[in-house]
Design an enzyme around this catalytic site. Structure first.
Site: not given
Ligand code: EPZ
Length: 429
Positions: A22-23, A126, A131, A316, A408
């Site tokens: 995803k990133n 967030c 952030r 993460d 997500r």
């Protein structure tokens, strides 16, 4: 709203295919704004964030075409996106869209680099803490853009284009490094980025930009050098495997017990996490097909871990490791150094019977004999998946609410775990 129901206590056996990251996908899609030609991305995961970014890019005039299924392909194959930003019709990224996905703020760099102007909403707070975007703005300013903050928007202008410069990050930032790379690729002259993020996703984006005609060297080290070019062209690029998905399923097997092949996973993308898992007593083996993770009985040993930028243990995977350590034999300590307050999972893990104490950025986890299923929910995707991991070892039924967080960032999570023997199902509506 969908929920996930898990009944704990089943071992996991089989193969879990690891999707594209995803990133990496998100900044790669954003990089399409740098060229009039088509960028083709293979191995794109089917995720809610990817769909949302398609919409956000669509607002700028970008066409995204998803290839249909090819002979022999299953849902385990990633998607292929054909992305064309031939004509950018709007250089504003509005609040309604940016506030739904922080990474969309990154459109600022390619828009100002190619169009000489961009107006992008500040993302705001967030779920994982404060952030800020000050370093991203600093990077663009260093390359000659004029920045104004107007009504919650960052307005960047560079009517004569950006020019190369030196960008020294006082703190390592992934988004700042992506921003600097994309802006510098089309700047006039050379740029040096000092204290750059070294994450594999940065290397993947730099590789793709180089295929598009950029001249970037040093990606993957703390010093990246970019010789700006006048224009970039199209390219075809396959997204690298998701190291966070890999680490998450590795911890799921460690929690539930069993023997799983994480297909397509690449150990060098998460060596620090695999070392930590090895230290808990779990067997981790690199094979040609991926990474095999096995745990056959035996206690989990506790760990001492601090998160930090790559190549250290990733933030993460912090929540997932914490879930695992709730069942270790002894007391673990996990220090979160990347984001303040990324501990939203702690209270929810406690609902399952975990014993965790927080002291600032340090969590002390006292392993317990048993967890017991409950109703839980979380406010970000890594926290949500940590609850899934805990539920795999909890007695009885756990219902994870607010599943859209999982969607997500995890492709077909219930299917991937269910095929390996987990008692897991999605309850729709
Ligand atoms: C990326 O976020 C990832 N997101 C995050 O993934 C990940 O947790 C994070 O990097 C760290 O690895 C994507 O790639 C889409 P940062 P990013 O800029 O780029 C501070 C997930 O679950 N900072 O590296 O936003 C910041 O507050 C997630 O997939 C500033 O102070 O993270 C943090 O403390 C969520 N000023 C640190 O730097 C700035 O201008 C690192 O943040 C920018 C950041």
């Amino acid at each position: 709203m969908d929920r996930i129901r898990i009944v704990g206590g089943r071992r996991l056996e089989g193969t879990i295919p690891i999707s594209g990251a995803k990133n990496a996908t998100l900044p790669l899609m954003i990089a399409s704004l740098l060229t009039e030609d088509t960028l083709i991305l293979d191995n794109v995961p089917r995720l809610a964030d990817v769909v949302l970014l398609q919409r956000i890019l669509g607002n700028h005039g970008v066409d995204v075409m998803v290839s249909g299924k090819r002979a022999g392909e299953t849902a385990d194959h990633g998607q292929t996106l054909h992305i064309s930003a031939a004509r950018i019709v709007d250089t504003t990224a509005p609040y309604e869209l940016v506030s739904r996905m922080r990474a969309s703020f990154w459109v600022l760099a390619p828009l100002v680099a190619r169009m000489g102007q961009a107006r992008v909403s500040m993302p705001g707070g967030c779920a994982i803490g404060t952030r800020p975007v000050d370093l991203l703005i600093m990077a663009i300013e260093r390359l000659g853009a004029r920045i104004e903050i107007d009504g919650g928007y960052v307005v960047a202008t560079a009517p004569k284009g950006l020019r190369g410069g030196e960008i020294c990050f006082p703190k390592i930032t992934v988004g700042g490094t992506h921003t600097a790379l994309m802006a510098a690729a089309l700047a006039d002259g050379s740029t040096v980025i000092e204290n750059a993020a070294r994450e594999p996703e940065i290397v993947d984006v730099a590789d793709c930009l180089n295929k598009m005609g950029a001249r970037i060297s040093g990606a993957g080290t703390s010093r990246i050098i970019i010789e700006g070019v006048a224009r970039l062209g199209g390219a075809r690029h396959s997204v690298l495997p998701d190291r966070i998905e890999t680490g998450t399923y590795a911890m799921a097997v460690a929690m539930a017990g069993g023997d799983i092949l994480l297909q397509h996973a690449r150990p060098e993308l998460l060596q620090a996490a695999l070392d930590v898992l090895g230290g808990t007593g779990v067997s981790v083996t690199a094979t040609n097909a991926g990474i095999r993770v096995a745990r056959n009985g035996g206690d989990l040993r506790p760990v001492e871990v601090a998160t930090a930028p790559f190549p250290a243990f990733p933030t993460d995977l912090q929540a997932q490791l914490m879930a695992l350590m709730t069942r270790a034999h002894g007391t673990s300590h996990i220090v979160e150094t990347v984001f303040e307050n990324r501990f939203m999972h702690v209270q929810e893990l406690a609902r399952l019977g975990a014993r965790i104490q927080l002291d600032g950025e340090r969590a002390t986890i006292e392993g317990v004999e048993r967890l017991k299923g409950a109703q839980v929910m979380a406010t970000d995707l890594r926290a949500s998946v940590s609850l899934v991991i805990a539920a795999l070892a909890a007695e009885g039924e756990t219902i994870v609410n607010r599943v859209y967080h999982l969607d997500r960032g995890f492709e077909r999570l219930e299917e991937k775990l269910g095929r390996c023997g987990a008692a897991i199902e999605r309850l729709t509506g």
